[in-house]
Enzyme design. Structure first.
Site, mmCIF file in Angstrom:
data_model
loop_
_atom_site.group_PDB
_atom_site.id
_atom_site.type_symbol
_atom_site.label_atom_id
_atom_site.label_comp_id
_atom_site.label_asym_id
_atom_site.label_seq_id
_atom_site.Cartn_x
_atom_site.Cartn_y
_atom_site.Cartn_z
ATOM 1 N N ARG A 102 -9.877 0.422 8.233
ATOM 2 C CA ARG A 102 -9.284 -0.899 8.483
ATOM 3 C C ARG A 102 -10.302 -1.865 9.091
ATOM 4 N NH1 ARG A 102 -3.233 -1.731 9.388
ATOM 5 N NH2 ARG A 102 -3.162 0.342 8.524
ATOM 6 N N ARG A 122 0.020 -9.065 13.461
ATOM 7 C CA ARG A 122 -0.639 -8.080 12.573
ATOM 8 C C ARG A 122 -1.422 -8.787 11.468
ATOM 9 N NH1 ARG A 122 4.335 -4.958 10.710
ATOM 10 N NH2 ARG A 122 2.930 -3.911 9.267
ATOM 11 N N ARG A 144 11.361 -1.177 11.008
ATOM 12 C CA ARG A 144 10.242 -0.767 11.856
ATOM 13 C C ARG A 144 10.105 -1.748 13.003
ATOM 14 N NH1 ARG A 144 4.933 0.588 8.217
ATOM 15 N NH2 ARG A 144 3.917 -0.691 9.791
ATOM 16 N N LYS A 168 0.830 -1.210 0.000
ATOM 17 C CA LYS A 168 0.000 0.000 0.000
ATOM 18 C C LYS A 168 0.862 1.258 0.000
ATOM 19 C CE LYS A 168 -2.050 -1.035 3.910
ATOM 20 N NZ LYS A 168 -1.355 -2.309 4.246
ATOM 21 N N ARG A 178 11.642 -5.535 5.068
ATOM 22 C CA ARG A 178 11.436 -4.102 4.816
ATOM 23 C C ARG A 178 12.400 -3.259 5.661
ATOM 24 N NH1 ARG A 178 5.607 -1.578 5.505
ATOM 25 N NH2 ARG A 178 5.740 -2.613 7.518
HETATM 26 P P1 AP5 Z 1 4.814 -1.557 1.943
HETATM 27 O O1 AP5 Z 1 4.455 -0.776 0.734
HETATM 28 O O2 AP5 Z 1 5.565 -0.875 3.017
HETATM 29 O O3 AP5 Z 1 3.526 -2.332 2.518
HETATM 30 P P2 AP5 Z 1 2.217 -1.769 3.210
HETATM 31 O O4 AP5 Z 1 1.047 -2.418 2.552
HETATM 32 O O5 AP5 Z 1 2.241 -0.294 3.286
HETATM 33 O O6 AP5 Z 1 2.382 -2.454 4.641
HETATM 34 P P3 AP5 Z 1 2.331 -1.803 6.097
HETATM 35 O O7 AP5 Z 1 3.110 -2.725 6.986
HETATM 36 O O8 AP5 Z 1 2.727 -0.381 6.111
HETATM 37 O O9 AP5 Z 1 0.827 -1.949 6.409
HETATM 38 P P4 AP5 Z 1 0.178 -1.933 7.795
HETATM 39 O O10 AP5 Z 1 -1.206 -1.756 7.412
HETATM 40 O O11 AP5 Z 1 0.463 -3.124 8.647
HETATM 41 O O12 AP5 Z 1 0.939 -0.763 8.562
HETATM 42 P P5 AP5 Z 1 0.543 0.754 8.807
HETATM 43 O O13 AP5 Z 1 1.765 1.539 8.837
HETATM 44 O O14 AP5 Z 1 -0.551 1.142 7.915
HETATM 45 O O15 AP5 Z 1 5.659 -2.832 1.415
HETATM 46 C C1 AP5 Z 1 6.163 -3.816 2.317
HETATM 47 C C2 AP5 Z 1 7.547 -4.290 1.847
HETATM 48 O O16 AP5 Z 1 7.419 -4.986 0.609
HETATM 49 C C3 AP5 Z 1 8.543 -3.140 1.572
HETATM 50 O O17 AP5 Z 1 9.817 -3.570 1.940
HETATM 51 C C4 AP5 Z 1 8.466 -2.940 0.038
HETATM 52 O O18 AP5 Z 1 9.687 -2.455 -0.494
HETATM 53 C C5 AP5 Z 1 8.159 -4.352 -0.441
HETATM 54 N N1 AP5 Z 1 7.303 -4.363 -1.629
HETATM 55 C C6 AP5 Z 1 6.207 -3.580 -1.861
HETATM 56 N N2 AP5 Z 1 5.626 -3.911 -3.041
HETATM 57 C C7 AP5 Z 1 6.355 -4.944 -3.553
HETATM 58 C C8 AP5 Z 1 6.248 -5.727 -4.752
HETATM 59 N N3 AP5 Z 1 5.254 -5.508 -5.639
HETATM 60 N N4 AP5 Z 1 7.185 -6.688 -4.949
HETATM 61 C C9 AP5 Z 1 8.168 -6.919 -4.057
HETATM 62 N N5 AP5 Z 1 8.330 -6.202 -2.911
HETATM 63 C C10 AP5 Z 1 7.420 -5.228 -2.648
HETATM 64 O O19 AP5 Z 1 -0.045 0.655 10.286
HETATM 65 C C11 AP5 Z 1 0.817 0.372 11.355
HETATM 66 C C12 AP5 Z 1 0.027 0.262 12.655
HETATM 67 O O20 AP5 Z 1 -0.655 1.516 12.909
HETATM 68 C C13 AP5 Z 1 -1.098 -0.778 12.676
HETATM 69 O O21 AP5 Z 1 -0.596 -2.054 12.989
HETATM 70 C C14 AP5 Z 1 -2.000 -0.206 13.760
HETATM 71 O O22 AP5 Z 1 -1.466 -0.434 15.033
HETATM 72 C C15 AP5 Z 1 -1.917 1.291 13.477
HETATM 73 N N6 AP5 Z 1 -2.955 1.731 12.531
HETATM 74 C C16 AP5 Z 1 -2.751 2.276 11.294
HETATM 75 N N7 AP5 Z 1 -3.913 2.544 10.689
HETATM 76 C C17 AP5 Z 1 -4.889 2.151 11.558
HETATM 77 C C18 AP5 Z 1 -6.305 2.141 11.488
HETATM 78 N N8 AP5 Z 1 -6.966 2.598 10.407
HETATM 79 N N9 AP5 Z 1 -6.999 1.674 12.565
HETATM 80 C C19 AP5 Z 1 -6.357 1.228 13.673
HETATM 81 N N10 AP5 Z 1 -5.017 1.189 13.794
HETATM 82 C C20 AP5 Z 1 -4.281 1.647 12.733
HETATM 83 MG MG MG Z 2 2.435 1.133 4.830
#
Ligand code: AP5
Ligand code: MG
Ligand code: ZN
Length: 212
Positions: A88, A171, A160, A13, A127
């Site tokens: 989410r 997660r 991270r 994402k 990552r």
């Molecule tokens: P990346 O693009 O970083 O993946 P992502 O989908 O953004 O994954 P996140 O871990 O950021 O999602 P998340 O939802 O768990 O975390 P968030 O920060 O939103 O890609 C991942 C890796 O793969 C990278 O190394 C990249 O280079 C690689 N990659 C990408 N695309 C690729 C491809 N096509 N091929 C190969 N490699 C690839 O949330 C964190 C925390 O915040 C949550 O756990 C929760 O505690 C809180 N939080 C956030 N939003 C909410 C909400 N709405 N409600 C409640 N709590 C929330």
């Molecule tokens: Mg992300």
């Protein structure tokens, strides 16, 4: 154009969001990034959020929804925005629909970046992120040119805290069912589009941009 990017942790994402918003000239709103920024600024919200994030748990809806809406309400979102990681769960999705309805706005596209679960553990544990500018790398799939420095700003590259294996598993467990329900919810609304997130980063971008 108002867009939601849906996908399990590690689906890509954030990676796609950064590229797409450049193409469309709209702001990228990641609730995860907003929480991490709040923590870096040592605000009360950030310190509280960190306790949940480190365990891989969701931050309570009343906090998350307020944060997301205050960002969407900013002037730079008037002509569109891209949401990454929000909503989410169904409660957040319904609250978003009501909030946008009240301003005669709506989500036009929900893009579900679909990736098989067994790929995600490797994506997340490999990552690395830049402390300076937030650019995301992957040790195998998207490595920085220089081991410890960011290609964009030369900042330090770190892992991270919630990308440790045990937290990643938690997660994925928590988000699996919730994401499935959101896919159904937006499918029923007729605005869901799926892309194959297992493809390479550039190919996924092409597929996503082809939807708009
Ligand atoms: P990346 O693009 O970083 O993946 P992502 O989908 O953004 O994954 P996140 O871990 O950021 O999602 P998340 O939802 O768990 O975390 P968030 O920060 O939103 O890609 C991942 C890796 O793969 C990278 O190394 C990249 O280079 C690689 N990659 C990408 N695309 C690729 C491809 N096509 N091929 C190969 N490699 C690839 O949330 C964190 C925390 O915040 C949550 O756990 C929760 O505690 C809180 N939080 C956030 N939003 C909410 C909400 N709405 N409600 C409640 N709590 C929330
Ligand atoms: Mg992300
Ligand atoms: Zn950087």
């Amino acid at each position: 154009m108002n867009i939601v990017l849906l996908g399990l942790p590690g689906a890509g994402k954030g990676t796609q969001a950064k590229i797409i918003v450049n193409h469309l000239s709209i702001p990228h709103i990641s609730t995860g990034d907003l929480f991490r920024q709040a923590y870096q600024a040592k605000t009360e919200l950030g310190l509280r959020a960190k306790e949940f994030m480190d365990k891989g748990e969701l931050i309570p809806d009343e906090v998350t929804i307020g944060l997301a809406f205050s960002r969407i309400g900013e002037v730079d979102c008037a002509r569109g925005f891209l949401l990454d990681g929000f909503p989410r769960n169904l409660n957040q999705a319904r609250a978003l629909r009501n909030y946008l309805d009240s301003g005669s706005k709506q989500i036009r596209h929900v893009v579900y970046v679909e990736v098989d679960e067994n790929l995600l553990l490797e994506r997340l544990t490999g990552r690395r992120v830049c402390v300076g500018c937030g650019t995301t790398f992957h040790l195998i799939y998207n490595p920085p040119a220089n081991d410890n420095a960011c290609d964009c700003c030369n900042g330090e590259i770190i892992q991270r805290e919630d990308d440790r294996e045990e937290t990643v598993k938690e997660r994925l467990k928590i988000n699996k069912e919730l994401t499935h329900k959101l896919v159904q919810f937006y499918g029923d609304e007729g605005i869901l589009r799926k892309v194959d997130g297992a493809k390479g980063i550039d190919e996924v971008t092409k597929d996503v941009l082809g939807l708009f």
